[in-house]
Design a protein around this motif. Structure first.
Motif, PDB file in Angstrom:
ATOM      1  N   ILE A 425      40.426  14.058 -15.159  1.00 25.19           N
ATOM      2  CA  ILE A 425      39.418  13.061 -15.141  1.00 25.19           C
ATOM      3  C   ILE A 425      38.737  12.800 -16.479  1.00 25.19           C
ATOM      4  O   ILE A 425      38.140  11.801 -16.791  1.00 25.19           O
ATOM      5  N   VAL A 426      38.719  14.009 -17.354  1.00 22.60           N
ATOM      6  CA  VAL A 426      38.277  13.735 -18.548  1.00 22.60           C
ATOM      7  C   VAL A 426      38.858  12.736 -19.537  1.00 22.60           C
ATOM      8  O   VAL A 426      38.568  11.872 -20.315  1.00 22.60           O
ATOM      9  N   LEU A 427      40.275  12.836 -19.232  1.00 20.75           N
ATOM     10  CA  LEU A 427      41.111  11.914 -20.100  1.00 20.75           C
ATOM     11  C   LEU A 427      41.163  10.456 -19.550  1.00 20.75           C
ATOM     12  O   LEU A 427      41.403   9.595 -20.220  1.00 20.75           O
ATOM     13  N   LEU A 428      40.805  10.423 -18.168  1.00 19.83           N
ATOM     14  CA  LEU A 428      40.655   9.170 -17.570  1.00 19.83           C
ATOM     15  C   LEU A 428      39.114   8.529 -17.727  1.00 19.83           C
ATOM     16  O   LEU A 428      38.786   7.784 -17.144  1.00 19.83           O
ATOM     17  N   THR A 429      38.424   9.136 -18.558  1.00 18.07           N
ATOM     18  CA  THR A 429      37.006   8.633 -18.707  1.00 18.07           C
ATOM     19  C   THR A 429      36.991   7.158 -19.184  1.00 18.07           C
ATOM     20  O   THR A 429      35.879   6.459 -18.540  1.00 18.07           O
ATOM     21  N   PRO A 430      37.607   6.596 -20.019  1.00 21.86           N
ATOM     22  CA  PRO A 430      37.845   5.155 -20.063  1.00 21.86           C
ATOM     23  C   PRO A 430      37.786   4.267 -19.193  1.00 21.86           C
ATOM     24  O   PRO A 430      37.108   3.227 -18.921  1.00 21.86           O
ATOM     25  N   THR A 431      38.631   4.607 -18.189  1.00 22.13           N
ATOM     26  CA  THR A 431      39.091   3.990 -16.783  1.00 22.13           C
ATOM     27  C   THR A 431      37.701   3.967 -16.003  1.00 22.13           C
ATOM     28  O   THR A 431      37.291   2.803 -15.386  1.00 22.13           O
ATOM     29  N   ILE A 432      37.136   5.151 -15.959  1.00 20.63           N
ATOM     30  CA  ILE A 432      35.796   5.379 -14.991  1.00 20.63           C
ATOM     31  C   ILE A 432      34.937   4.475 -15.380  1.00 20.63           C
ATOM     32  O   ILE A 432      33.941   3.920 -14.808  1.00 20.63           O
ATOM     33  N   LYS A 433      34.445   4.544 -16.988  1.00 22.51           N
ATOM     34  CA  LYS A 433      33.520   3.792 -17.413  1.00 22.51           C
ATOM     35  C   LYS A 433      33.640   2.221 -17.540  1.00 22.51           C
ATOM     36  O   LYS A 433      32.849   1.432 -17.006  1.00 22.51           O
ATOM     37  N   SER A 434      35.083   1.738 -17.417  1.00 16.74           N
ATOM     38  CA  SER A 434      35.052   0.257 -17.400  1.00 16.74           C
ATOM     39  C   SER A 434      35.063  -0.228 -15.862  1.00 16.74           C
ATOM     40  O   SER A 434      34.191  -1.224 -15.851  1.00 16.74           O
ATOM     41  N   LEU A 435      35.230   0.764 -15.041  1.00 18.79           N
ATOM     42  CA  LEU A 435      35.241   0.120 -13.740  1.00 18.79           C
ATOM     43  C   LEU A 435      33.782   0.178 -13.241  1.00 18.79           C
ATOM     44  O   LEU A 435      33.176  -0.793 -12.593  1.00 18.79           O
ATOM     45  N   THR A 436      33.032   1.226 -13.728  1.00 18.95           N
ATOM     46  CA  THR A 436      31.413   1.242 -13.559  1.00 18.95           C
ATOM     47  C   THR A 436      30.815   0.122 -14.062  1.00 18.95           C
ATOM     48  O   THR A 436      29.953  -0.203 -13.403  1.00 18.95           O
ATOM     49  N   GLN A 437      31.201  -0.144 -15.303  1.00 17.34           N
ATOM     50  CA  GLN A 437      30.445  -1.481 -15.996  1.00 17.34           C
ATOM     51  C   GLN A 437      30.938  -2.838 -15.330  1.00 17.34           C
ATOM     52  O   GLN A 437      29.995  -3.711 -15.134  1.00 17.34           O
ATOM     53  N   ASP A 438      32.007  -2.774 -14.633  1.00 20.79           N
ATOM     54  CA  ASP A 438      32.315  -3.842 -14.070  1.00 20.79           C
ATOM     55  C   ASP A 438      31.541  -4.279 -12.857  1.00 20.79           C
ATOM     56  O   ASP A 438      31.087  -5.220 -12.413  1.00 20.79           O
ATOM     57  N   TYR A 439      31.482  -3.047 -12.125  1.00 17.14           N
ATOM     58  CA  TYR A 439      30.561  -2.965 -10.948  1.00 17.14           C
ATOM     59  C   TYR A 439      29.178  -3.337 -11.211  1.00 17.14           C
ATOM     60  O   TYR A 439      28.825  -4.187 -10.434  1.00 17.14           O
ATOM     61  N   LEU A 440      28.444  -2.604 -12.428  1.00 17.21           N
ATOM     62  CA  LEU A 440      27.186  -2.992 -12.517  1.00 17.21           C
ATOM     63  C   LEU A 440      27.083  -4.329 -12.657  1.00 17.21           C
ATOM     64  O   LEU A 440      25.940  -5.208 -12.489  1.00 17.21           O
ATOM     65  N   ASN A 441      27.899  -4.933 -13.821  1.00 16.31           N
ATOM     66  CA  ASN A 441      27.847  -6.394 -14.253  1.00 16.31           C
ATOM     67  C   ASN A 441      27.679  -7.319 -12.973  1.00 16.31           C
ATOM     68  O   ASN A 441      27.011  -8.335 -12.984  1.00 16.31           O
ATOM     69  N   LYS A 442      28.879  -7.090 -12.034  1.00 13.12           N
ATOM     70  CA  LYS A 442      28.853  -8.104 -11.003  1.00 13.12           C
ATOM     71  C   LYS A 442      27.591  -7.773 -10.183  1.00 13.12           C
ATOM     72  O   LYS A 442      27.256  -8.753  -9.442  1.00 13.12           O
ATOM     73  N   GLY A 454      42.900  -6.397 -12.817  1.00 11.30           N
ATOM     74  CA  GLY A 454      42.664  -7.199 -14.179  1.00 11.30           C
ATOM     75  C   GLY A 454      41.285  -7.291 -14.332  1.00 11.30           C
ATOM     76  O   GLY A 454      40.882  -7.901 -15.390  1.00 11.30           O
ATOM     77  N   ASP A 455      40.258  -7.051 -13.399  1.00  7.00           N
ATOM     78  CA  ASP A 455      38.891  -7.065 -13.735  1.00  7.00           C
ATOM     79  C   ASP A 455      38.220  -6.236 -14.722  1.00  7.00           C
ATOM     80  O   ASP A 455      37.301  -6.423 -15.196  1.00  7.00           O
ATOM     81  N   ALA A 456      39.059  -5.228 -14.710  1.00  4.59           N
ATOM     82  CA  ALA A 456      38.540  -3.979 -15.849  1.00  4.59           C
ATOM     83  C   ALA A 456      39.743  -3.405 -16.353  1.00  4.59           C
ATOM     84  O   ALA A 456      41.061  -3.478 -16.036  1.00  4.59           O
ATOM     85  N   SER A 457      39.403  -2.982 -17.446  1.00  7.02           N
ATOM     86  CA  SER A 457      40.418  -2.407 -18.392  1.00  7.02           C
ATOM     87  C   SER A 457      40.723  -0.707 -17.981  1.00  7.02           C
ATOM     88  O   SER A 457      39.871  -0.185 -17.966  1.00  7.02           O
ATOM     89  N   ILE A 458      42.087  -0.703 -17.268  1.00  2.00           N
ATOM     90  CA  ILE A 458      42.244   0.665 -16.766  1.00  2.00           C
ATOM     91  C   ILE A 458      43.678   1.232 -17.488  1.00  2.00           C
ATOM     92  O   ILE A 458      44.341   0.550 -18.117  1.00  2.00           O
ATOM     93  N   GLN A 459      43.614   2.407 -17.310  1.00  2.00           N
ATOM     94  CA  GLN A 459      44.727   3.311 -17.817  1.00  2.00           C
ATOM     95  C   GLN A 459      45.869   3.295 -16.640  1.00  2.00           C
ATOM     96  O   GLN A 459      45.604   3.413 -15.687  1.00  2.00           O
ATOM     97  N   GLY A 460      47.110   2.917 -17.066  1.00  2.00           N
ATOM     98  CA  GLY A 460      48.321   3.099 -16.403  1.00  2.00           C
ATOM     99  C   GLY A 460      48.377   2.015 -15.659  1.00  2.00           C
ATOM    100  O   GLY A 460      47.766   0.769 -15.676  1.00  2.00           O
TER     101      GLY A 460
END
Length: 468
Positions: A425-442, A454-460
């Motif tokens: 989950i530490v390696l996947l932190t960029p995905t977690i941050k991107s999803l959280t920011q997408d949710y907060l923006n909406k 496609g709404d957020a930048s995710i790994q894999g």
């Protein structure tokens, strides 16, 4: 030979090496920083989401059912026997460190649950499945690491954890009602088998009915005891805080034991970072349909488990003046405490409470491990029956094993799972941050913050047909 190996690994993880204590503290601080203290800034919002968490689509369970399933696994021997054990080994100061690891763990629990929801798949029954093995493979592309986690999960939740829960139930029933442990083991296995063979949806419905009433009854009992002993509460909480830093005469020289016992038992109770609860989070079809919703919902589960329920046990034990023995003590300490407050009726109450608490954990543990059968393409009749047979056999064995054996095996399994999961989950932190920011923006612009591929930048990559 096996017992020596288990002891050696636990010494590295929990003993002199204390690797896991540093790993969990790092993860808690890491995600608190990266997610901008979301457990505090989003504290009110997680309750508002819980109010509207009862609906689901046919492919998944509701967010409320996922919360109750997660709580049914969390709320077990860790809340009753584990807290008493922490106080016995580390004194009252251990309770403070349980609170610390829970507040930090809320951020970790948020992170892993978001990933569990994002990378979920549909199994052979067209139901949602997921967990660390799925997000390690889909998000990081590390199949070998995903397989390692799954094997640790089967050893932990598929075997040793349910054995430990059965051990505590059998001990409590034997202490209070003189029921032979072998008989308890057979009955527990039989009833659990009826429930778990119905799959995740039956397990979730069971949790949804039992867990809220179970938790409410225990909280009410603790409030009643606190009200009776209201004049002792200021001194009690002062002692917890001062003892946590070795500032009382009784706690001098025991600072290390308080920190170690509090963090170990607090982490065992709320499971934040262990990679278990993402299996419940993945099974949900949240409302609104966004992965971050399950992050908030399961973050609430960490709070309820440790800050609320574990504190209730601590107050019950400490107000009774029992537990600081320095010995390996389990549910018997909590039973003694309740007997001090309510006489023989208190002993009976805890025996029944631990039976219900632990039984819900036994059922949820099955669901977690069973979620990984799809990962190995074993989610068929033969695969499920084989796994179920092993699981029920471990329940029967655990009811008759020694407390030390069972806890050691459970500690090792949980520790190995946690190391793998936190790394992922530490390696996947960029995905977690991107999803959280997408949710907060909406959420900021109003309306339901739904998520689409496609709404957020995710790994894999996410599974086809899930977020399209």
């Amino acid at each position: 030979m096996v017992e020596q190996s288990v002891t050696f690994i636990n010494q590295l993880l929990w003993g002199k090496g204390q690797i896991l204590i540093y790993v969990l503290l790092f993860a808690g601080f890491w995600f608190t920083y990266k997610l901008r203290a979301i457990q505090f800034m989003g504290f009110k919002h997680m309750f508002s989401l819980a109010k509207n968490s009862g609906s689901a689509n046919p492919n998944g369970i509701s967010s409320f059912q996922a919360l109750c399933t997660g709580l049914s696994a969390r709320v077990g021997t860790g809340n009753l026997a584990g807290v008493a054990m922490a106080i016995s080994l580390g004194g009252s100061g251990a309770v403070f460190w349980m609170w610390v690891i829970a507040l930090l763990g809320m951020a970790t629990g948020f992170a892993e649950s978001v990933l569990g929801q994002l990378y979920k798949v549909k199994d052979s029954r067209k139901e949602f499945r997921g967990g660390p093995a799925y997000y390690i493979r889909a998000g990081l592309g590390k199949t070998w690491l995903a397989v390692l986690f799954s094997l640790c999960l089967f050893l932990g939740y598929g075997a040793s954890f349910s054995a430990m829960q059965a051990n505590t139930m059998a001990e409590a029933l034997n202490n209070t009602f003189a029921i032979p442990t072998y008989l308890s083991g057979l009955v527990i296995a039989g009833v659990a088998g009826i429930i778990v063979l119905g799959g995740l949806k039956r397990i979730a419905r069971f949790a949804e009915i039992i867990v809220p009433w179970m938790g409410a009854a225990f909280i009410f009992t603790a409030i009643m005891i606190s009200a009776i002993n209201f004049n002792l509460l200021p001194g009690l909480f002062a002692d917890i805080v001062l003892s946590a830093f070795g500032l009382t005469e009784a706690s001098a020289g025991a600072l290390g034991a308080a920190i170690k016992s509090g963090i170990q038992r607090g982490m065992y109770s709320n499971e934040a970072g262990a990679g278990s609860v993402p299996h419940a989070a993945a099974g949900a079809a949240p409302n609104p349909n966004h992965p971050v919703v399950q992050g908030y919902i399961q973050m609430l589960g960490v709070f309820v488990d440790t800050i609320v329920l574990c504190s209730c046990t601590a107050v019950i034990v400490l107000l009774a003046g029992v537990g600081a023995t320095g010995e390996m003590a389990g549910i018997s300490v909590t039973q003694q405490a309740m007997a001090v407050h309510f006489g023989e009726y208190g002993d009976d109450f805890i025996a029944l409470a631990i039976t219900l608490f632990a039984f819900t954990s036994v059922v949820a543990n099955y669901a977690y491990a069973e979620s990984n059968l799809h990962f190995f393409k074993l989610d068929n009749t033969l695969g499920r029956l084989s796994y179920t047979g092993i699981y029920l056999a471990m329940v029967i064995w655990g009811a008759n094993a020694s407390l030390q054996q069972v806890w050691n095996l459970a500690d090792m399994s949980l520790g190995l799972m946690t190391l793998v999961n936190v790394y992922a989950i530490v390696l996947l932190t960029p995905t977690i941050k991107s999803l959280t920011q997408d949710y907060l923006n909406k959420k900021r612009v109003g309306g339901k913050p739904e998520f689409h591929r496609g709404d957020a930048s995710i790994q894999g990559n996410t599974a086809p047909g899930v977020w399209d």
